[in-house]
Write a protein that holds these residues in place. Structure first.
Motif, PDB file in Angstrom:
ATOM      1  N   GLY A 135       0.822  -1.202   0.000  1.00 30.23           N
ATOM      2  CA  GLY A 135       0.000   0.000   0.000  1.00 30.23           C
ATOM      3  C   GLY A 135       0.858   1.255   0.000  1.00 30.23           C
ATOM      4  O   GLY A 135       2.088   1.183  -0.061  1.00 30.23           O
ATOM      5  N   SER A 136       0.219   2.396   0.112  1.00 31.95           N
ATOM      6  CA  SER A 136       0.932   3.672   0.055  1.00 31.95           C
ATOM      7  C   SER A 136       1.443   4.127   1.422  1.00 31.95           C
ATOM      8  O   SER A 136       2.090   5.163   1.515  1.00 31.95           O
ATOM      9  N   ALA A 137       1.146   3.392   2.474  1.00 30.24           N
ATOM     10  CA  ALA A 137       1.609   3.724   3.832  1.00 30.24           C
ATOM     11  C   ALA A 137       1.616   2.426   4.644  1.00 30.24           C
ATOM     12  O   ALA A 137       1.012   1.428   4.234  1.00 30.24           O
ATOM     13  N   PRO A 138       2.299   2.422   5.798  1.00 28.37           N
ATOM     14  CA  PRO A 138       2.390   1.180   6.588  1.00 28.37           C
ATOM     15  C   PRO A 138       1.040   0.598   7.006  1.00 28.37           C
ATOM     16  O   PRO A 138       0.937  -0.607   7.183  1.00 28.37           O
ATOM     17  N   THR A 139       0.009   1.391   7.167  1.00 25.91           N
ATOM     18  CA  THR A 139      -1.290   0.870   7.595  1.00 25.91           C
ATOM     19  C   THR A 139      -2.230   0.623   6.426  1.00 25.91           C
ATOM     20  O   THR A 139      -3.423   0.407   6.623  1.00 25.91           O
ATOM     21  N   ARG A 140      -1.698   0.652   5.220  1.00 30.83           N
ATOM     22  CA  ARG A 140      -2.525   0.480   4.020  1.00 30.83           C
ATOM     23  C   ARG A 140      -2.045  -0.732   3.219  1.00 30.83           C
ATOM     24  O   ARG A 140      -0.855  -0.975   3.107  1.00 30.83           O
ATOM     25  N   TRP A 141      -3.004  -1.470   2.695  1.00 35.59           N
ATOM     26  CA  TRP A 141      -2.711  -2.624   1.864  1.00 35.59           C
ATOM     27  C   TRP A 141      -3.594  -2.580   0.639  1.00 35.59           C
ATOM     28  O   TRP A 141      -4.631  -1.919   0.625  1.00 35.59           O
TER      29      TRP A 141
END
Length: 171
Positions: A135-141
């Protein structure tokens, strides 16, 4: 989540009785705690913010024996915030999951995929085989998969998730 669903976030803030300032202050405190020189570990931060977990279970993921901690959230009564820890207590996954005993939404076609309605695991199971993507950030998939359409065809889909909750289908 506000990056993907600003209207839903505004509705959620109203439902929780919190304004934008309250949201910014909560984020500021969280970031300060996470980045402090003597910051507690991730699991301790979640315990500090969310209280004692509703449940703790041992889960085997491949060769990894993990502990899963789950907390209820007022905004999503059918979901739980789950934190998985590795041996030694290090957190390796933080996501929203369906609460035990709560049914997942029926996911048969791409038209059943609505923001904030389903989790990463539910989409991956419904439209297997799904390919996980960064994803575009650690908390995004993201997940890539083929899904039937209502007209009877099939469509290649990339779905984006934040904290394990569906946010949008990528155009």
């Amino acid at each position: 989540m506000a990056d993907f669903q600003p209207g839903r976030v505004e509705d959620a803030l109203r439902a929780l009785g919190v304004g934008r300032g309250g949201m910014r202050e909560a984020n500021r405190r969280w970031q300060a705690m996470a980045r402090a020189r003597r910051a507690p570990g991730a699991l301790a931060r979640y315990r500090s913010a969310l209280g004692a977990p509703e449940s703790t279970v041992v889960r085997q993921v491949g060769d990894l024996r993990s502990e899963a901690y789950r907390w209820p959230l007022p905004l999503w009564p059918d979901l739980r915030f789950e934190v998985l820890t590795a041996p030694g207590g290090g957190v390796w996954l933080e996501q929203l999951v369906r609460a035990p005993g709560r049914p997942a939404p029926p996911l048969r076609t791409v038209d059943d995929l609505h923001p904030w309605s389903c989790t990463t695991d539910e989409v991956a199971r419904a439209f297997a085989p799904a390919r996980p993507m960064e994803g575009s950030a650690p908390t995004r998939w993201r997940l890539a998969f083929e899904a039937p359409t209502v007209s009877g065809g099939r469509r290649h889909v990339v779905a984006e998730f934040t904290w394990g909750l569906l946010q949008r289908l990528v155009p």
